[in-house]
Design a protein around this motif. Structure first.
Motif, PDB file in Angstrom:
ATOM      1  N   ARG A   5      46.684  30.961  50.464  1.00 50.58           N
ATOM      2  CA  ARG A   5      47.737  31.978  49.458  1.00 50.58           C
ATOM      3  C   ARG A   5      47.957  31.674  48.125  1.00 50.58           C
ATOM      4  N   ILE A   6      48.034  30.194  48.055  1.00 49.56           N
ATOM      5  CA  ILE A   6      48.544  29.503  46.897  1.00 49.56           C
ATOM      6  C   ILE A   6      47.172  29.678  45.822  1.00 49.56           C
ATOM      7  N   LEU A   7      46.067  29.155  46.384  1.00 44.74           N
ATOM      8  CA  LEU A   7      44.833  29.300  45.536  1.00 44.74           C
ATOM      9  C   LEU A   7      44.407  30.587  45.192  1.00 44.74           C
ATOM     10  N   ARG A   8      44.734  31.643  46.209  1.00 42.16           N
ATOM     11  CA  ARG A   8      44.416  32.982  45.681  1.00 42.16           C
ATOM     12  C   ARG A   8      45.149  33.420  44.579  1.00 42.16           C
ATOM     13  N   ALA A   9      46.449  32.991  44.554  1.00 39.02           N
ATOM     14  CA  ALA A   9      47.292  33.294  43.333  1.00 39.02           C
ATOM     15  C   ALA A   9      46.809  32.550  42.008  1.00 39.02           C
ATOM     16  N   ASP A  10      46.687  31.366  42.189  1.00 41.34           N
ATOM     17  CA  ASP A  10      46.451  30.527  41.316  1.00 41.34           C
ATOM     18  C   ASP A  10      45.188  29.459  41.416  1.00 41.34           C
ATOM     19  N   PHE A  35      35.958  29.513  42.925  1.00 41.32           N
ATOM     20  CA  PHE A  35      37.214  29.681  42.074  1.00 41.32           C
ATOM     21  C   PHE A  35      36.994  30.555  40.837  1.00 41.32           C
ATOM     22  N   SER A  36      37.666  31.348  40.635  1.00 43.00           N
ATOM     23  CA  SER A  36      37.478  32.442  39.524  1.00 43.00           C
ATOM     24  C   SER A  36      38.517  32.935  38.722  1.00 43.00           C
ATOM     25  N   ALA A  37      38.378  33.530  37.530  1.00 37.99           N
ATOM     26  CA  ALA A  37      39.546  34.183  36.792  1.00 37.99           C
ATOM     27  C   ALA A  37      39.890  35.533  37.119  1.00 37.99           C
ATOM     28  N   GLY A  87      48.048  38.776  42.815  1.00 39.16           N
ATOM     29  CA  GLY A  87      48.661  38.333  41.733  1.00 39.16           C
ATOM     30  C   GLY A  87      49.452  37.193  41.821  1.00 39.16           C
ATOM     31  N   PRO A  88      50.581  36.869  40.916  1.00 40.38           N
ATOM     32  CA  PRO A  88      51.227  35.755  41.194  1.00 40.38           C
ATOM     33  C   PRO A  88      52.161  35.529  42.306  1.00 40.38           C
TER      34      PRO A  88
END
Length: 191
Positions: free
Chosen positions: A55-60, A95-97, A188-189
């Motif tokens: 969850r953390i890595l999906r958001a950032d 990992f992507s933007a 999102g965040p």
């Protein structure tokens, strides 16, 4: 300085060295459930900490190991090992933007459904991957076979993509275009 296996995997993913040979995925993400040449191994169950890390890595995706460790209440070594295991197991594919397509000059978006010739998925997928602005391709069940998400600078470019590029693919029997009026990114965040 020696690199660990997970470090090399993360670098390969960032470099885009995952690739396909004859429609079969090979490379770092292909070993467990990523479409590789080896038989699919059963997925390891993810515990609550793994779920929180995802969850953390999906958001950032740029969150530091230290930050992740603090937020899930484990040591940095534990967080590092868990993230590398998630990469090695193919759970984390890269990992992507997150891109705001409108601000990037692609203000028109559409989902396009395609009916294709039976058993032509691999051929069609290869051609769809070459389309400018294609960001998601899925083989689906139901009234159509493929769902394609595209972003284009404007409706004229989108029209050209559908009428000229897509409909010229011999295996595409028909298309239906669904214009996107508004999008919400669910990754999102964090609150």
């Amino acid at each position: 300085m020696a690199r660990r296996r997970g470090d090399r995997r993360a670098e390969q993913m960032a470099d885009g060295t995952d690739h396909e040979i004859d429609g079969v995925g090979v490379g770092p993400g292909a070993e467990r459930g990523g479409g590789g040449t080896e038989p699919l191994l059963p997925a390891r169950p993810l515990d609550a900490i793994d779920q929180d890390i995802l969850r953390i890595l999906r958001a950032d995706g740029r969150a530091s190991i230290r930050s992740v460790a603090e937020r899930v209440h484990v040591s940095r070594a534990n967080a590092y090992a868990r993230i590398n295991r998630l990469i090695d197991d193919g759970v984390i594919r890269g990992f992507s933007a997150s891109v705001n397509h409108e601000r990037a000059g692609q203000g028109s978006s559409a989902y396009i459904t395609l009916k294709i010739v039976q058993n032509s998925w691999r051929t069609v997928r290869e051609q769809l991957q070459e389309l400018p602005g294609a960001t998601h391709i899925a083989l689906v069940s139901g009234d159509f076979d493929v769902l394609l998400l595209v972003h284009a600078p404007d409706n004229r470019s989108l029209r050209e993509l559908v009428l000229t590029r897509l409909q010229s693919i011999p295996e595409v029997l028909s298309t239906r275009t669904l214009l996107v009026f508004e999008e919400t990114d669910l990754n999102g965040p964090l609150p």
